[in-house]
Design an enzyme around this catalytic site. Structure first.
Site, short mmCIF file in Angstrom:
data_model
loop_
_atom_site.label_atom_id
_atom_site.label_comp_id
_atom_site.label_asym_id
_atom_site.label_seq_id
_atom_site.Cartn_x
_atom_site.Cartn_y
_atom_site.Cartn_z
N GLU A 61 -5.76 -3.37 -2.81
CA GLU A 61 -4.26 -2.97 -3.31
C GLU A 61 -4.02 -3.57 -5.00
OE1 GLU A 61 -4.46 -3.89 -0.33
OE2 GLU A 61 -3.20 -2.56 0.80
N GLY A 66 -3.71 -0.69 4.67
CA GLY A 66 -2.83 -0.50 5.87
C GLY A 66 -3.56 -0.64 7.06
#
Lengths: 92, 277
Positions: free
Chosen positions: B155, B132
């Protein structure tokens, strides 16, 4: 490439051979402080296990100093200077 | 600490829990400061939403926005996985899914706003710029990185894809081969590599990213703002359809048991190196 035992190596001697060339001694001298920092961090990694952010720092310093690209997963399981030197050598 | 003040010199400063912002001489600076590494959870999102509201007002007085981190650990390590895991564990599956979608839609709104602002935006990054955090930097027009910055989309290790708009923005900026490398290997790039592939605008000495960003922002102030804003609209389309699709795919993946297991493993790990693939 001869890789000395890590306990006997003074920092200046740690020098992977770039193909058939060796770092100029003057290059090593001017880069000595940075290499010392790298080796101190690497020693901590091998001896006491440093956290992942410090490992990433080590990885970046190694890449910047030796001008190689070392994927993160290459550092997993590396527990001595000889193996580390081999990883770097393979990328020169 | 909350609060804000406007000085007669045109300077305004607001300090929230996870970040603070100020405007001076036409440059807005958003400083992230939530220890340990600006993880983006509900608290950060609330502050980002407040910032987004303030940005729409401050824009009229500014020509540039700089986003940076005050923490030595790095720019931003990504989503707050501990919070994500703990909250999803405390809820029924359907409620957790709704919560995740809501979070994603809210953060997308903020990042889309930053992406589309008429101001020229600069992410001044150092250290860990992961997940992020990487997505926050990608929403900016320029990335100035110090030589110790590292970029990564980890991720896949959790059975997920980037969910804050990373894939469409990465595709917008880079060749597909590089995007595949980053996403499918989960490895990190240093700043030099990131510049070589066209991701980073400038690589500077350690600790120098903010200074370089401020110098760049000063240069930007010389140009007509309206012209720069129009140029940006031409150069930088916002991939809205792909961004919406990314949210859908993320939510589908999140429902899988493997993701819960991956999050549990990350949160409960005593491994000294959870950030490594």
């Amino acid at each position: 490439m001869h890789v000395p035992d890590e306990k006997q190596v003074p920092h200046r001697a740690f020098s992977p051979v770039r193909n058939d060339k060796v770092f100029e001694l003057t290059d090593m001298q001017t880069a000595e402080q940075t290499l010392d920092e790298i080796l101190t961090l690497a020693a901590a990694h091998f001896k006491v296990g440093i956290d992942s952010l410090q490992t990433l720092d080590l990885l970046t310093k190694l890449e910047n100093h030796f001008r190689v690209e070392l994927p993160d997963y290459e550092l997993q399981g590396v527990s001595d200077f000889r193996t580390l030197a081999g990883k770097i050598q393979a990328r020169l | 600490m909350h609060g804000g003040k406007a000085a007669s010199t045109g300077q305004c400063a607001v300090s929230e829990r996870a970040m603070s912002w100020s405007i001076r001489d036409g440059v807005i600076e958003l400083a992230l400061h939530r220890a340990p590494c600006n993880e983006l959870g509900s608290l950060s999102l609330e502050d980002l939403e407040k910032f987004a509201t303030a940005l729409q007002i401050m824009e009229a007085e500014a020509h540039a926005l700089i986003i940076y981190s005050e923490l030595k650990t790095g720019f931003c390590a990504g989503a707050d996985l501990r919070e994500l895991y703990q909250r999803s564990q405390a809820m029924e599956k359907a409620e957790a899914a709704r919560g995740v979608r809501d979070f994603l839609e809210r953060i997308h709104r903020v990042l889309n706003l930053i992406d589309a602002t008429p101001l020229t935006t600069i992410a001044a990054v150092h250290g860990v710029t992961f997940g992020g955090g990487f997505e926050l930097a990608l929403a900016c027009d320029l990335i100035v990185a110090d030589k110790m910055a590292r970029f990564c989309f980890p991720e896949l290790r959790l059975g997920l894809i980037p969910g804050f708009g990373g894939i469409p923005r990465l595709k917008r900026d880079l060749g597909n081969a590089v995007v595949r490398d980053l996403l499918l290997t989960g490895r990190s790039f240093n700043a030099t590599k990131a510049q070589q592939v066209g991701l980073v605008s400038q690589v500077v000495g350690e600790g120098e990213a903010l200074r370089a960003a401020r110098a760049t922002a000063m240069q930007l102030g010389k140009f007509d703002r309206a012209t720069a804003a129009e140029a940006k609209k031409v150069i930088k389309p916002i991939p809205l359809d792909e961004l919406r699709r990314e949210i859908d795919v993320f939510c589908e993946l999140f429902a899988r048991p493997a993701v819960r297991d991956g999050l549990k493993k990350f949160v409960e790990s005593t491994d000294a190196q959870p950030y490594l693939p």
